[in-house]
Design a protein around this motif. Structure first.
Motif, PDB file in Angstrom:
ATOM      1  N   LYS A   1      -9.440   0.558  -4.045  1.00 25.18           N
ATOM      2  CA  LYS A   1      -7.986   1.392  -3.233  1.00 25.18           C
ATOM      3  C   LYS A   1      -7.746   0.529  -2.362  1.00 25.18           C
ATOM      4  CE  LYS A   1     -10.296   5.882  -4.689  1.00 25.18           C
ATOM      5  NZ  LYS A   1     -11.698   7.185  -3.950  1.00 25.18           N
TER       6      LYS A   1
ATOM      7  N   ARG B   1     -21.753  -0.878   6.949  1.00 27.49           N
ATOM      8  CA  ARG B   1     -23.017  -1.127   5.663  1.00 27.49           C
ATOM      9  C   ARG B   1     -23.672  -1.021   6.212  1.00 27.49           C
ATOM     10  NH1 ARG B   1     -23.790  -6.869   7.943  1.00 27.49           N
ATOM     11  NH2 ARG B   1     -21.718  -8.405   6.970  1.00 27.49           N
TER      12      ARG B   1
ATOM     13  N   TYR C   1      -8.240   3.771   5.851  1.00 26.12           N
ATOM     14  CA  TYR C   1      -6.773   3.684   4.870  1.00 26.12           C
ATOM     15  C   TYR C   1      -5.747   3.896   5.908  1.00 26.12           C
ATOM     16  CZ  TYR C   1      -6.002   8.669   7.392  1.00 26.12           C
ATOM     17  OH  TYR C   1      -5.552   9.609   8.127  1.00 26.12           O
TER      18      TYR C   1
ATOM     19  N   LYS D   1     -22.864   5.293   3.965  1.00 24.61           N
ATOM     20  CA  LYS D   1     -23.072   5.768   3.185  1.00 24.61           C
ATOM     21  C   LYS D   1     -22.227   6.340   2.328  1.00 24.61           C
ATOM     22  CE  LYS D   1     -27.190   3.504   3.659  1.00 24.61           C
ATOM     23  NZ  LYS D   1     -27.186   2.580   3.293  1.00 24.61           N
ATOM     24  N   TYR D   2     -21.224   6.811   2.738  1.00 26.70           N
ATOM     25  CA  TYR D   2     -20.164   7.425   2.766  1.00 26.70           C
ATOM     26  C   TYR D   2     -18.741   7.405   2.656  1.00 26.70           C
ATOM     27  CZ  TYR D   2     -23.316  11.045   3.415  1.00 26.70           C
ATOM     28  OH  TYR D   2     -24.743  11.734   3.326  1.00 26.70           O
ATOM     29  N   GLU D   3     -18.675   7.244   1.082  1.00 28.80           N
ATOM     30  CA  GLU D   3     -17.203   6.285   0.815  1.00 28.80           C
ATOM     31  C   GLU D   3     -16.120   7.453   1.604  1.00 28.80           C
ATOM     32  OE1 GLU D   3     -14.142   5.519  -2.748  1.00 28.80           O
ATOM     33  OE2 GLU D   3     -15.938   5.981  -3.137  1.00 28.80           O
ATOM     34  N   THR D   4     -15.991   8.365   1.564  1.00 25.18           N
ATOM     35  CA  THR D   4     -14.628   9.243   2.040  1.00 25.18           C
ATOM     36  C   THR D   4     -14.834   9.112   4.238  1.00 25.18           C
ATOM     37  OG1 THR D   4     -16.732  11.392   3.304  1.00 25.18           O
ATOM     38  CG2 THR D   4     -14.562  11.850   0.910  1.00 25.18           C
ATOM     39  N   GLU D   5     -16.250   8.518   4.679  1.00 25.64           N
ATOM     40  CA  GLU D   5     -16.494   8.554   6.134  1.00 25.64           C
ATOM     41  C   GLU D   5     -15.480   7.343   5.735  1.00 25.64           C
ATOM     42  OE1 GLU D   5     -17.245   7.581   9.612  1.00 25.64           O
ATOM     43  OE2 GLU D   5     -16.704   9.178   8.710  1.00 25.64           O
ATOM     44  N   LEU D   6     -15.423   5.524   5.188  1.00 25.24           N
ATOM     45  CA  LEU D   6     -15.417   4.872   4.957  1.00 25.24           C
ATOM     46  C   LEU D   6     -13.799   4.419   4.685  1.00 25.24           C
ATOM     47  CD1 LEU D   6     -18.117   2.782   2.462  1.00 25.24           C
ATOM     48  CD2 LEU D   6     -17.763   2.757   5.177  1.00 25.24           C
ATOM     49  N   GLU D   7     -13.080   5.479   4.320  1.00 28.04           N
ATOM     50  CA  GLU D   7     -11.968   5.198   3.229  1.00 28.04           C
ATOM     51  C   GLU D   7     -11.475   6.110   5.244  1.00 28.04           C
ATOM     52  OE1 GLU D   7      -8.591   7.170   0.784  1.00 28.04           O
ATOM     53  OE2 GLU D   7     -10.884   7.863   0.527  1.00 28.04           O
TER      54      GLU D   7
ATOM     55  N   TYR E   1      -8.497   1.101   0.992  1.00 30.46           N
ATOM     56  CA  TYR E   1      -8.758   0.906   2.009  1.00 30.46           C
ATOM     57  C   TYR E   1     -10.342  -0.060   1.706  1.00 30.46           C
ATOM     58  CZ  TYR E   1     -13.247   2.889   0.506  1.00 30.46           C
ATOM     59  OH  TYR E   1     -14.404   3.332  -0.424  1.00 30.46           O
ATOM     60  N   LYS E   2     -10.415  -0.130   0.727  1.00 35.84           N
ATOM     61  CA  LYS E   2     -11.487  -1.679   0.197  1.00 35.84           C
ATOM     62  C   LYS E   2     -10.922  -2.614   1.003  1.00 35.84           C
ATOM     63  CE  LYS E   2     -13.549   1.172  -2.949  1.00 35.84           C
ATOM     64  NZ  LYS E   2     -14.929   1.119  -4.030  1.00 35.84           N
TER      65      LYS E   2
END
Length: 562
Positions: free
Chosen positions: A2, A26, A39, A29-35, A4-5
């Protein structure tokens, strides 16, 4: 992988990003937060930057601030040596990281050889606008998120006229930012920059000049200066300037809400520090009832906007919306100036396209022309900027429904300080005549008709919310609606490509057969879609019913979009 990564990995592998900021990422833990954090790059537009404070490219942090400042520095340098010499002035509010972001920006400008002026402490946004004009700098910045919740901060950019940047300058800055990596930013040590004269801490000369010019705008002195006023700065920047102005103006009974007097970046007593929201008045209403106050005045954290409540005959407090307060101010100011023959033949006011028509009606009844612009004081003040050169019109007053007002030419942005002064002057003038502001509002309605409105926002957070807002706007554009609440659509105006003399914006306005109208648009600074509904009638209840029926129909159509 993706998109965002890729941004996230670049952040984690950067030689510039601190280990502390990397660890913040780091630990999530939640991908939605990282995205959500990666993004996109935090958008830079005519409102500058605004976002949640934290690590990531879609957050407000020292790296995003430094890169934006480098982009602005490059833009200033592109405008030539004179622009560099004129320099930049920066102010900040009470929020978390505001002082740190100010220092980071100043170090970037200094490293680029641009003279940078800083205030010694927090200042209201209008004082930054004034400082740009006073110092004749090429640009200015306020580090503030205005009335947003505590987790937000922002970075508003001004140009040489003292008003916020328009698309031309914003696009120049954005073009520079897009060509920059975090590693491309240059900075200078803060103490070294001060020693070399590249950073200068301002004394209070500008403050005193601003106060003098503000006080000079007072109109009447036949006032009840013992009017009892409750004032709350909502723990923001307004406390000292507003109290100083009211004291110098001779008002002797100003009572500050003690829990909201001093700066507090947590806004612990209010949560959402927006005086448009009636919940922000909880503490001030309690104090007002205790001391039998005539008027309550509240400014937002950066003191560019102001809302009021007025005591009614039954002792309860009436919350005026921004349209009503703007109409009251225009009614008072224009009639007072007219009595003194102080309105020039080319006098003009400016309002936004989503602001109600009562103020326009008042102005035109006194032969004052009303111009309309897109929302935002950057647009409202763009007209007096032009008139300074063309002399086509003489600017008197500007306002919009979101409780922003400016009177006069010494500031080119909404100004909660002068607005507070004029509101208290107005209330004390009418009090001496035996009227309260609710009485005056209904006097206006009886004279011009009952102008009623309903303004609301639908909050839709994150990337999904942003996309849903776009789908809502697309749905309305493509549906070709012929009527709302049984009223035929007389005219649909889409500002997507501009309309008449008004520029491009993502705004739709529907004019209905009976004169009612409504507008929908996405907010430019917050994750919400905004709805504005207006109706007028000779009978108050009829106007209110029209508003309610239109609201029900429009909301059902908006919510049908999933």
């Amino acid at each position: 992988m993706k998109m965002y990564k890729e941004r996230m990995n670049a952040w984690l592998n950067s030689q510039v990003i601190s280990e502390e900021s990397k660890e913040e990422i780091r630990s999530i833990k939640y991908e939605t937060e990282l995205e959500d954090r990666f993004y996109q790059d935090l958008e830079f537009g005519t409102a500058g930057l605004r976002g949640i404070v934290g690590a990531g490219t879609n957050r407000m942090n020292e790296y995003v601030i430094a890169r934006a400042s480098q982009g602005l520095a490059n833009t200033i340098k592109n405008h030539g040596e004179e622009a560099v010499k004129r320099g930049i002035v920066i102010a900040h509010d009470v929020r978390f990281m505001s002082e740190e972001f100010t220092e980071i920006a100043a170090r970037v400008f200094a490293a680029n050889g641009i003279k940078t002026y800083l205030f010694d402490d927090i200042r209201p946004t209008p004082m930054l606008s004034y400082a740009v004009r006073y110092l004749k700098t090429v640009s200015g910045i306020v580090v503030t998120a205005s009335h947003n919740p505590k987790q937000y901060n922002g970075y508003k950019v001004y140009w040489k006229e003292g008003s916020q940047i328009l698309d031309d300058i914003a696009n120049e800055i954005l073009s520079e930012i897009k060509n920059l990596d975090f590693e491309d930013v240059i900075t200078m040590d803060y103490d070294e920059a001060i020693e070399k004269g590249l950073i200068e801490i301002l004394d209070h000369t500008i403050d005193q000049s601003y106060y003098k010019d503000t006080l000079a705008k007072g109109i009447n002195d036949d006032l009840d200066k013992d009017i009892c006023v409750v004032y709350t700065p909502l723990n923001g920047t307004g406390n000292k300037p507003v109290r100083h102005i009211l004291r110098e103006r001779g008002f002797t009974n100003i009572n500050v809400v003690p829990e909201q007097e001093n700066p507090d970046p947590t806004f612990a007593t209010v949560g959402y520090p927006n005086p448009e929201d009636i919940k922000a008045f909880k503490y001030s209403v309690e104090l007002a009832k205790k001391i039998n106050a005539d008027l309550i005045v509240a400014t937002d954290p950066d003191c560019d906007r102001v809302a009021i409540m007025g005591k009614q005959k039954d002792g309860e407090y009436y919350a005026f919306n921004g349209n009503q307060t703007g109409a009251l101010l225009l009614y008072y100011i224009l009639n007072s100036l007219n009595q003194r023959n102080l309105i020039s033949k080319n006098g003009a006011i400016v309002k936004s396209i989503v602001t109600g028509d009562l103020g326009k009606t008042i102005a035109e009844s006194l032969s004052v022309k009303c111009y309309e612009t897109l929302t935002g004081f950057k647009n409202i003040c763009s007209l007096p900027n032009k008139w300074d050169i063309s002399k086509e019109s003489e600017f008197i007053f500007g306002y919009e429904e979101s409780i922003g007002y400016v009177f006069g030419n010494h500031v080119r942005d909404k100004d909660g300080v002068i607005s507070s002064m004029m509101i208290v002057e107005m209330a004390s003038y009418y009090k001496k005549m035996g009227k309260n502001l609710v009485d005056v509002l209904y006097e206006i309605y009886e004279k011009y008709g009952y102008f009623k409105e309903h303004l609301m926002s639908i909050v839709l957070d994150g990337m999904e919310g942003k996309e849903r807002i776009l789908r809502m706007m697309k749905f309305f554009r493509e549906s070709g609606f012929k009527e709302f609440a049984g009223l035929k659509v007389k005219e649909e105006i889409d500002y997507k490509n501009g309309y008449k003399d008004v520029g491009k914006s993502n705004v739709l306005i529907y004019h209905l057969e009976d004169g009612s109208w409504f507008a929908i648009r996405p907010s430019g600074t917050e994750p919400k879609i905004k709805l504005y509904i207006y109706a007028k009638d000779v009978a108050e209840d009829v106007a209110e019913n029209k508003v309610g029926e239109i609201k029900e129909d429009v909301l059902s159509k908006l919510y049908s979009v999933k």
